[in-house]
Write an enzyme that holds these catalytic residues in place. Structure first.
Site, PDB file in Angstrom:
ATOM      1  N   ILE A  76      -8.909  -5.892  11.316  1.00 58.53           N
ATOM      2  CA  ILE A  76      -9.126  -5.776   9.875  1.00 58.53           C
ATOM      3  C   ILE A  76      -8.841  -7.091   9.156  1.00 58.53           C
ATOM      4  CG2 ILE A  76      -8.555  -3.329   9.996  1.00 58.53           C
ATOM      5  CD1 ILE A  76      -6.017  -3.979   8.363  1.00 58.53           C
TER       6      ILE A  76
ATOM      7  N   ASP B  30      -9.729   2.401   2.582  1.00 57.69           N
ATOM      8  CA  ASP B  30      -9.679   1.587   3.800  1.00 57.69           C
ATOM      9  C   ASP B  30     -10.289   2.297   5.008  1.00 57.69           C
ATOM     10  OD1 ASP B  30      -8.579  -0.771   2.851  1.00 57.69           O
ATOM     11  OD2 ASP B  30      -6.517  -0.130   3.188  1.00 57.69           O
TER      12      ASP B  30
ATOM     13  N   LYS C  82       0.799  -1.230   0.000  1.00 56.47           N
ATOM     14  CA  LYS C  82       0.000   0.000   0.000  1.00 56.47           C
ATOM     15  C   LYS C  82       0.831   1.279   0.000  1.00 56.47           C
ATOM     16  CE  LYS C  82      -4.035  -2.182   2.069  1.00 56.47           C
ATOM     17  NZ  LYS C  82      -5.029  -2.171   3.159  1.00 56.47           N
TER      18      LYS C  82
ATOM     19  N   THR D 142       7.996  -2.328  15.747  1.00 52.75           N
ATOM     20  CA  THR D 142       9.144  -1.469  15.439  1.00 52.75           C
ATOM     21  C   THR D 142       8.777  -0.044  15.830  1.00 52.75           C
ATOM     22  OG1 THR D 142       9.724  -2.890  13.556  1.00 52.75           O
ATOM     23  CG2 THR D 142      10.731  -0.697  13.634  1.00 52.75           C
TER      24      THR D 142
END
Length: 289
Positions: A232, A118, A81, A168
């Protein structure tokens, strides 16, 4: 539980068929082909929608090849994406706000329009469950990729205070910097801090069938009683995270609704029909899970 699919006409595919698909790595889990081909049959559109596995190193070549082959466009899923954002020639406001693209529209002049559906699709899935985002409440997002930014931007646009946590730390910090007002929580402590949030959203592939950790099921012991837990991921439909939340008596929202609602815009752009997200659509896609 499997739901029997409603009766729909046979698919029409001629030499003039309109073509689209979904680019991802992996992509075998995607139910977008089942959804879009259902809509194509239901509305009598001459067209087809196919899965398009593309490794990250081959992503741009795959996109250019689809353009050359006459495709109308494509959806883009994990992990492409953000790369799609860079590849688009033009971005709509949703994509600029999200910093990511999940829908390509290939134009006749050879340019690529990038969209992000989204975030609004996620919010629509909450609203469909009677759980609209509440202004001035706090949401904790797991993950810092393209889907996280889309969801975070849509929630902020509705007055929700967003906090981001990611394995991260640097990626979480970078995402928060791109979304003024967003906070960061270290991954090592988010489970203990869960009581401060009204909404928890897993925007990663953790818990996905075939993903890096399909058994992902963090502790929700510190959650407030009114916490809404959303995921999701939609394969499996009941992820370990959602199952854990339900066992604790928390309200849950699965990823299927986001899939259905975010798909409408791309379908309309590629195939010229605005499809309905209704019970017949949901029943059909559930039957494919």
């Amino acid at each position: 539980m499997t739901t029997s699919a409603p009766s729909i006409p046979a698919q029409i595919i001629t030499g003039k068929a309109r073509l689209a698909g979904v680019l991802g790595w992996p992509v075998a889990h995607s139910r977008s082909p089942a959804l879009h081909n259902y809509w194509l049959r239901r509305y009598g559109v001459d067209g087809a929608y196919v899965p398009l596995p593309a490794a990250p190193a081959c992503f741009e070549a795959a996109v250019r090849g689809l353009q050359a082959a006459g495709f109308r466009g494509a959806n883009v899923t994990i992990p492409h994406k953000e790369a799609a954002y860079s590849l688009a020639d033009e971005l709509d406001e949703s994509a600029r706000r999200a910093g990511a693209v999940n829908t390509f529209v290939f134009r006749e002049d050879g340019t690529i329009l990038g969209l992000s559906t989204d975030g609004d699709g996620f919010v629509a899935s909450l609203e469909a469950e009677g759980l609209p985002p509440r202004p001035r409440t706090r949401a904790l997002l797991l993950g810092a990729g393209g889907a996280a930014r889309s969801v975070a931007a849509a929630l902020q646009d509705r007055g929700v205070e967003v906090c981001i946590t990611n394995r991260t730390q640097e990626r979480a910090t970078a995402l928060a910097a791109a979304l003024p007002g967003a906070d960061v929580l270290p991954w090592s402590v988010w489970e203990r801090e869960l009581g401060a949030f009204a909404l928890l959203v897993n925007t990663t592939s953790l818990g996905m069938e075939g993903g890096p950790d399909p058994r992902f099921s963090p502790s929700l012991a510190h959650a407030a009683d009114d916490l809404v837990v959303a995921d999701i991921v939609y394969v499996p439909r009941m992820t370990p995270l959602l199952a854990s939340a339900q066992q604790q008596g928390l309200r849950t929202v699965g990823g299927l609704g986001m899939l259905l609602h975010q798909a409408r815009l791309g379908f309309r752009e590629w195939f010229g029909v605005d499809p309905q997200v209704d019970k017949a659509t949901q029943d059909y896609v559930l039957g494919s899970l």
